[in-house]
Design an enzyme around this catalytic site. Structure first.
Site, short mmCIF file in Angstrom:
data_model
loop_
_atom_site.label_atom_id
_atom_site.label_comp_id
_atom_site.label_asym_id
_atom_site.label_seq_id
_atom_site.Cartn_x
_atom_site.Cartn_y
_atom_site.Cartn_z
N ASP A 190 0.82 -1.21 0.00
CA ASP A 190 0.00 0.00 0.00
C ASP A 190 0.86 1.26 0.00
O ASP A 190 0.62 2.19 -0.78
CB ASP A 190 -0.92 0.02 1.22
CG ASP A 190 -2.19 -0.80 1.02
OD1 ASP A 190 -2.54 -1.07 -0.14
OD2 ASP A 190 -2.81 -1.17 2.02
N VAL A 191 1.83 1.31 0.89
CA VAL A 191 2.59 2.55 1.02
C VAL A 191 3.52 2.75 -0.18
O VAL A 191 3.79 3.90 -0.58
CB VAL A 191 3.36 2.62 2.35
CG1 VAL A 191 2.37 2.76 3.50
CG2 VAL A 191 4.26 1.41 2.57
#
Length: 405
Positions: free
Chosen positions: A173-174
């Site tokens: 995600d990041v």
């Protein structure tokens, strides 16, 4: 002396973040760190899954608070006709829209790209999905571990002969969020290079799986040209040597890297093994990689015989790259990180303040942006934002009664 935050790189940029969970919202948060004004849009009842992800302390979502720091919060149901109409009025005043719904979802709500650009021809739309807007997987659901697994990243993580492993954090995600912030900044630079009357928006198609795969630069060439599928090797690198995690006598784990001949020579001096410099097995990086197990065994035995503090003195003396494997407690206590101000306290309604990483990178001579608050309550800034469109309290009350906001 730093300059005020109105000199921040993205000052004046307005971003509407209608995405959920982490990847796409992280893109907007990173832009907020650089001075953008970010408004977080949720459904009237809230319900973003990130509010339920740990850590949640005494019912208060710390993940939400830190991941959405500095954002104003509004609520709006764009699926309803009144909500759609209000959204199109709202979006006319923004530079960027961030969304991560499954491909085609906004189109089904009557908010296709043509409609969005009719409302705001200069609008940049970041669409961050698991697999992109096209292709046979475009409608598949996806989360960080799916992106990590499919990208080839998880295949490399774990012990030799053991199962592939994920880390205890949504890395996929990041990483996608980083690419999203980069994409937004790139699109803004392209658009703003033109005179305003010629500026046009853009539609950005960002696949989180492709973002993770992009990190693995040489693997495709290694496979096609060399016929090699790189495998799991624990903490040992197979592209440079020595490079591994070792354990000191007192149980402290640390990583040590010896890329290049000069650093390897310094390691040999640090462990009092100058004889290794004339050992044909370790003559250059290619040779050291062929004899990784023997080299790592020599280093592991030396490390196991001394407490970490003594190892550190010897490695520092020879300027060898190494680091204790830090926990978050170690990181926050480290004097260098404290001197750099690597963590900041973000004002918070429930806890007074919440610690979070400072903005990265820094622009020398400018004061870094400090978020005004942690992530907002659902609809916290409705009156302020919608008031800017001319809606009065009676109109807002009617929209609340209709569950539009």
């Amino acid at each position: 002396m730093g300059q005020p935050t109105d000199h921040a790189p993205l000052h004046g940029v307005r971003i509407l973040d209608m995405a959920t969970v982490l990847a796409a919202p992280f893109s907007a948060t990173l832009c907020g760190d650089m001075g953008a004004d970010v408004v977080k849009l949720e459904l009237p009842g809230g319900g973003d899954p990130l509010r339920g992800l740990t850590p949640v302390h005494e019912g208060h979502p710390l993940f939400w608070k830190t991941a959405n720091r500095g954002k104003k919060g509004i609520s709006l149901d764009v699926r309803k006709p009144e909500g759609r109409a209000l959204f199109l009025r709202l979006i006319a005043g923004f530079d960027v829209l961030v969304e991560n719904f499954r491909t085609g979802t906004l189109d089904a709500w009557g908010l296709d790209i043509a409609t969005l650009h009719a409302a705001n021809p200069r609008l940049i739309v970041l669409r961050l999905t698991g697999f992109g807007q096209t292709g046979p997987y475009a409608r598949r659901p996806g989360f960080a571990r799916i992106f990590e697994a499919m990208s080839g990243f998880t295949h490399l993580t774990g012990e030799t002969g053991g199962p592939p492993q994920h880390m205890n954090y949504p890395l996929g995600d990041v990483v996608a969020g980083l690419f999203g912030a980069f994409a937004i900044s790139t699109a803004l630079a392209e658009r703003n290079a033109l005179p305003r009357d010629r500026q046009r928006g853009a539609e950005i198609d960002l696949s989180a799986t492709e973002a993770m795969s992009r990190l693995l630069d040489p693997l495709a060439a290694e496979h096609r040209i060399g016929g090699v599928v790189r495998e799991r090797t624990g903490s040992r690198a197979t592209y440079t040597a020595p490079s591994n995690v070792f354990r000191a006598l007192d149980g402290v784990w640390f990583t040590l890297v010896g890329t290049g001949g000069p650093i390897f020579a310094r390691i040999c001096r640090a462990i009092d093994r100058d004889d290794l410099l004339t050992d044909a097995r370790f003559a250059d990086n290619a040779a050291r990689i062929l004899h990784l197990e023997a080299l790592d065994r020599i280093l592991a035995d030396w490390c196991a015989g001394l407490p970490f503090a003594e190892l550190a003195v010897r490695l520092d003396r020879e300027d060898v790259p190494y680091s204790k494997v830090y926990s978050i407690a170690d990181l926050r206590a480290d004097p260098h990180m404290q001197a750099r101000g690597a963590f900041i306290d973000v004002p918070d309604e429930q806890f007074g303040s919440v610690p979070a990483p400072a903005a990265v990178p820094r622009f020398v001579g400018r004061e870094g942006v400090r978020p005004a608050a942690t992530g907002p309550r659902t609809g916290q800034h409705n009156a302020e934002v919608y008031g800017g469109l001319g809606l009065d309290e009676a109109q807002l009350a009617a929209l609340r009664d209709a569950q539009v906001i």
